[in-house]
Each structure stands twice: as structure tokens, then as C-alpha cells.
Design an enzyme around this catalytic site. Structure first.
Site, PDB file in Angstrom:
ATOM      1  CG  ASP A  63      -2.274   0.705   0.945  1.00 12.63           C
ATOM      2  OD1 ASP A  63      -2.273   1.778   0.304  1.00 12.63           O
ATOM      3  OD2 ASP A  63      -3.318   0.181   1.378  1.00 12.63           O
ATOM      4  N   GLY A 105       4.252   1.098  -1.943  1.00 15.11           N
ATOM      5  CA  GLY A 105       4.234   1.365  -3.374  1.00 15.11           C
ATOM      6  C   GLY A 105       2.866   1.841  -3.811  1.00 15.11           C
ATOM      7  CG  PHE A 139      -2.554  -0.511  -6.460  1.00 13.58           C
ATOM      8  CD1 PHE A 139      -3.208   0.529  -7.089  1.00 13.58           C
ATOM      9  CD2 PHE A 139      -3.168  -1.134  -5.373  1.00 13.58           C
ATOM     10  CE1 PHE A 139      -4.444   0.951  -6.645  1.00 13.58           C
ATOM     11  CE2 PHE A 139      -4.411  -0.708  -4.929  1.00 13.58           C
ATOM     12  CZ  PHE A 139      -5.042   0.341  -5.564  1.00 13.58           C
ATOM     13  CG  HIS A 146     -15.645  -1.141  -5.006  1.00 14.75           C
ATOM     14  ND1 HIS A 146     -16.753  -0.791  -4.259  1.00 14.75           N
ATOM     15  CD2 HIS A 146     -14.569  -0.977  -4.203  1.00 14.75           C
ATOM     16  CE1 HIS A 146     -16.350  -0.451  -3.050  1.00 14.75           C
ATOM     17  NE2 HIS A 146     -15.049  -0.556  -2.988  1.00 14.75           N
TER      18      HIS A 146
END
Lengths: 337, 337
Positions: free
Chosen positions: A200, A226, A228, A246
Site C-alpha cells: 500500500d 508502493g 499499485f 470497485h
């Protein structure tokens, strides 16, 4: 009107269901259940300790009884087994974070649902802000509320994945967009042979590490920081994303799926779970409402069906896919490379 | 977590129930059901006619399907029998007034429930205003919304009273705090021998008379203007008050009951109905939540049990009393002089 005539009951009950909702949210805000975890209390004692005004404290507490969140015996109020387990802030099983967030943010934002539906624009604090997560992560108090909320709404699914997925076949797993880290924590607790990673943004590290340490997993579960979208995902046997896809628009969803595919070895698995909408889009109301919540809270997010996710995974190259129900509204889509 | 362990489902569902609530309220606001009363429509046609943004119009309409308020067949959306009857503005059976009021006022006010519980003070437009009904009646647009809302939430009870009460014994009836007049209208429609009176503040007269005329009752049902605190109540065989007593504080409630007693002849009946709280105050959640709504909306109002009302009626002199369930959360307390 005979007894077989249609009744407006369901309409009126749903239209006024925000009364029950907000009553529970205020009870969580005032820590009614944390207070009562110490033991049963009388009306007078609770009114004083919680700082309630006598005009309506009895109505408020009795409404919580009638709604099934408190019990009352011989004038003494106490938690139900469920609220004692899930709404006492001092227990690790606390799921109230999502309700604290709902109370502080979502309830008010949803008052602008009509504007969101007319404009397609989010209605959160800064309706114009394009970088939802950037702004969220930059504010430590919003971030903490948010991460706790995510644990609250994910706990049941996390525990189910920990036992339902065939973990014996794999040696390592990474949870991307890990937040507090509850998914990788539950998976690692149930599967002592696994090495785990939480991935994260760097702001999340201390909150993640606290949760891992509290669960005695510091030797097997570590944090990698990091982004993503910008950075490669960790090279592990199983990549997981819980309530992540989502949040993003279609292009971003497909990019994340492609990056998971690229990071995995041959035979590796990608698990994405969300409150999947049923393929007919007519039954899982929660998934559809969650998608409206993404409208209100994010610039491009939306929820999707299992069939949608399977199609995106196949497009990314996954050779085998399946959808499995987890718990409540949540289901996971699994892709095998 | 085994399958027998407590689950947080009920907690999370109730805590987020405002999503479903607000979705229905926005649908009523945008007149989705009035539009679809003309016939089934495709997603594209509805999106255009309702002025929805394409980002989430499908999620919104499918959420209404999953919640049971719309049907969808071969891509065409249509009303359910219930929403077609109760949420089409052009039908006299429309009950959406209460939901329009909930959408415009109550949903937002309830965001301040915690403050109301801590202070005992209302949280409506002018929290300091002592004369709630004075201010309401002085604003024609607020008044019309309010009166329509009252019809929406009272229709089922009104129809039930019209057939359940032994009207054959009586020749005349007055509905005090009559609003649009739906209670006296339903009673008069079902009982052609009765002469009826609607009693309310003078501002209500045109709205009442329109409703009476639309039901072809102008020859038997008339309006008398007055303030039920300041003026004597009409001399009739049966005095009714629907969703009135809960608006007022204890002294005011007792005064209204005393005035009903004074206006009635020997053998006359007083009918007061509300969303009565069950005597144990542990089952009728709606009555308890309605009482919290009175906290938020009025300076002293509160809901009460049948036992409470029986005691107040006996104190006023009524020789015989009984409580009868009507429909949904509503029950009536009857006092015979």
C-alpha cells in the site's frame, strides 16, 4: 382495501429506514456498546455516563432494544452477544469503523444523491478533487477512519478467504491495497506455511505494522510500500485485492488486473473480491447500492458483476477463472495464470 | 469463525440502510414511478426523460429493481403493482408525500441526531423556534408538503378505522387536526349515514376542501377552522385525532384529551391513533423511532404506549377505554365518555 390489496408498508419502511440507520450510527458514535461491554447499566446511569439529555434517552435506548442491538432486563440495558463482540471498541473483533465513517461522512454525502445522479460527479468533501485517495491519504485522521472502516466491512470476507481458498498449493501471497492488513493477517493466521506481504502507500505502514504485530505475525508478514498504478506489484504466488477494483474506473480496473497478471508466476492466482452484483443485476441490492456509494465518493469507481470481472481477467490473459461467494454481499473472482 | 458464530451482518445492514432509503427518496423526488406509470421504458429512454447522468443511471434503476420497487423485463423497466399504485403522483392512492418530506427535510435533520440526543432540542430549520406549527402553517409550500405527507403516512390507518370502528352507533364525527382531511373522508366514504367535520387552522381550509370535493363529499363533510388549544372542539358523537397527540408535550397531550372529553356527549367516543409504542417498549421500533423524529422536529413531542394513553384518558374522565391495532405500526386508543 381488502387484506389482499397491495400495501405501502415496504415503501414507507424503506423510505424511513434512515431513522434506524442513523440511530445505530449515533449509538456507535456515542460508544454505547463500548460502555455496556463493562456490564449492564440502568437508564439513569447510562444517561449520565453517555451525556444524553433525559428528554429522549429512554426512547433512544429502547429503540436500540427494539432494533435488536441492546437487551433490557429488569430495567438494566446490556449488549446483545453480537453488539458485544462487534461494536465494543476495545475488542479486535470491532467492525464499527465502517459505521464511524458512515456517520461522519457517508450519511451526509448521500443527502446529495440526486445531484450525483444528475451530474455523475462525486459529492464528498471536495467534489472537484480528482485524486480521491491522494487527498484521503494526506489527511492522517481521515486515513485512520478510512482504514478502520475497511477492516470493519472486510473482516467476514477475509476470514472466509483464509479457509475457503486452497492455500496449501501456494507459498506466498500479497494483499495489494492492504489498508490495515486484515486480509493478509487472517490468511496468514489460518495458514502458518505462508509468507505474506501487505502492499500500500507508505502512509499506511505504521497502521499496518501495528495490526500485524498485534496478531503476532511480524516474522511472516511484512509491508512493502508502493503505488499499485505506478510501481510493479510484488512477485508472489497469490495476489489479492479486497474492495479495491470497485474504487476505479474501467481503464484503471483493467490496468490493475493486467499488473496482477504480469507479477504472477505461471499457475499463480489472482483473487479480487468485492460486493459483486449478481449477473442479472436484479438481486444483490447491496452491490448496486455500493456502486452508488462509489458514485458519491469517487470520480470514476463502480461495482460490477462476476461475469464482468471474469471477462476482464480473460482479456488480461488468465487461463482459468471462477467466482465464489464469500459471506454476506461479498464474492471473489479468481483468475489462474 | 464457524457458521454458528455471531455475525455482524445485521449491524452492517442497518448501519448502511440509509443507502436504500435515500435511493428510494431520490427516485420519488425525480418522479421515477410517476414517469413509469405511463408504461415500461428502456434504460436509454428513462435516462433521458429523468435527466440522469449515464455514469450511474443503470446502477440506480437496477438498485430499485433489487430493492423490489421496479421490475425489469427484456431491458424495459416498469413499476411494481405497489409502486404503481402508491408512488404515481397522479393517483389519489399516492403516499409519496411523506417521502418527499423525508427527502427534503427529515433526512438532513436526522444527520444531527447526536446533537438532539445530547441537548434535547429539535434540529429542524429553526432549532430555536418554539411555535413549530405556527411557523409551518405560515409557509404555504412547507404546509402543502406537510399535509400531503400526513395523508401518505395515515392512509392505511384511515381506511382501517373507517371499517373497524362501530360507526353505526354514531351520527356525526369530527377529525381534529384534520390536515388534508383524509381520515374524515375515508370514514364518510365508508359510512354514508355520517355527517363529518374537519377541524384545523384556517390555512388548511382550501386544501381540505379540494380533497373533500375530489371525493364527492362536499354535502356531508365540512371544514371548521380553529385552534384546538385555544378554541372549543366541535360538538359531535365521535372526536378523532390521528398522528396528533405525539406532536405535543405531556401537558399539551392531556389538555387535548380533556378538551375532547368536554366536547363529547355522554356515550360519545374519542379515537386517538398514533404509531403506538408497545407497552413493554421493546418491539415496535417504528413507534420509538417516530418519537426520536419528534425530538428532532418538535420542541416537546414524543410518542407513547397504549397504556400511557389509557391512563391519560381515564384521568380525563373517560369511563371505558380500549386499544386496537390498525395497520402497520399504527394503533388507536378509544375512550368512551
Amino acid at each position: 382495501m381488502s387484506t389482499t390489496a397491495p400495501s405501502p408498508d415496504h415503501i414507507l419502511q424503506t423510505g424511513l429506514a434512515f431513522w434506524a440507520s442513523k440511530t445505530l450510527l449515533s449509538a456507535v458514535e456515542m460508544e454505547v456498546f463500548t460502555e455496556l461491554a463493562r456490564g449492564p447499566e440502568s437508564l439513569e446511569s447510562l444517561t449520565g455516563r453517555l451525556g444524553l439529555h433525559p428528554r429522549s434517552s429512554r426512547d433512544f435506548l429502547d429503540a436500540l432494544v427494539a432494533l435488536g442491538f441492546l437487551e433490557r432486563q429488569d430495567g438494566a440495558y446490556s449488549n446483545t452477544p453480537s453488539t458485544n463482540l462487534f461494536l465494543d471498541k476495545h475488542k479486535p473483533s470491532y467492525v464499527g469503523g465502517i459505521l464511524e465513517m458512515a456517520n461522519r461522512r457517508l450519511y451526509g454525502h448521500w443527502n446529495n444523491l440526486t445531484a450525483a445522479l444528475r451530474t455523475g460527479k462525486p459529492q464528498s468533501e471536495s467534489p472537484g478533487e480528482e485524486d480521491f485517495f491522494g487527498a484521503l491519504y494526506a489527511d492522517p485522521s481521515r486515513l485512520k477512519t478510512f482504514l478502520r472502516a475497511m477492516t470493519g466491512i472486510s473482516r467476514g470476507a477475509n476470514i472466509t478467504i483464509a479457509s475457503q481458498f486452497p492455500w496449501a498449493k501456494y507459498k506466498s501471497a500479497a494483499d495489494c491495497g492492504t489498508a490495515q492488513g486484515d486480509l493478509i493477517v487472517q490468511v496468514a493466521l489460518k495458514n502458518p506455511h505462508l509468507a505474506g506481504i501487505g502492499f500500500d502507500l507508505p502512509e499506511v505502514a505504521p497502521i499496518f505494522e501495528e495490526h500485524v504485530e498485534a496478531n503476532g505475525l511480524s516474522s511472516r508478514v511484512r509491508f512493502i510500500s508502493g503505488n499499485f498504478f505506478a510501481d510493479p506489484l510484488p512477485h508472489v504466488d497469490v495476489i489479492m485485492m479486497g474492495h479495491i477494483l470497485h474504487d476505479w474506473n474501467l481503464e484503471e480496473k483493467k490496468l490493475l488486473i493486467r499488473k496482477a497478471y504480469e507479477a504472477l508466476p505461471e499457475g499463480g492466482a489472482f483473487i479480487a473480491y468485492d460486493a459483486l452484483i449478481d449477473d442479472d443485476r436484479s438481486k444483490n441490492a447491496f452491490g448496486l447500492l455500493m456502486s452508488l456509494n462509489m458514485l458519491i465518493e469517487s470520480p470514476g469507481g463502480f461495482d460490477y458483476t462476476g461475469a464482468d470481472c471474469v471477462a476482464w481477467m480473460k482479456e488480461a490473459g488468465f487461463r482459468e477463472t471462477r467466482v465464489e461467494h464469500l459471506v454476506g454481499p461479498d464474492s471473489m473472482t479468481i483468475g489462474i495464470k
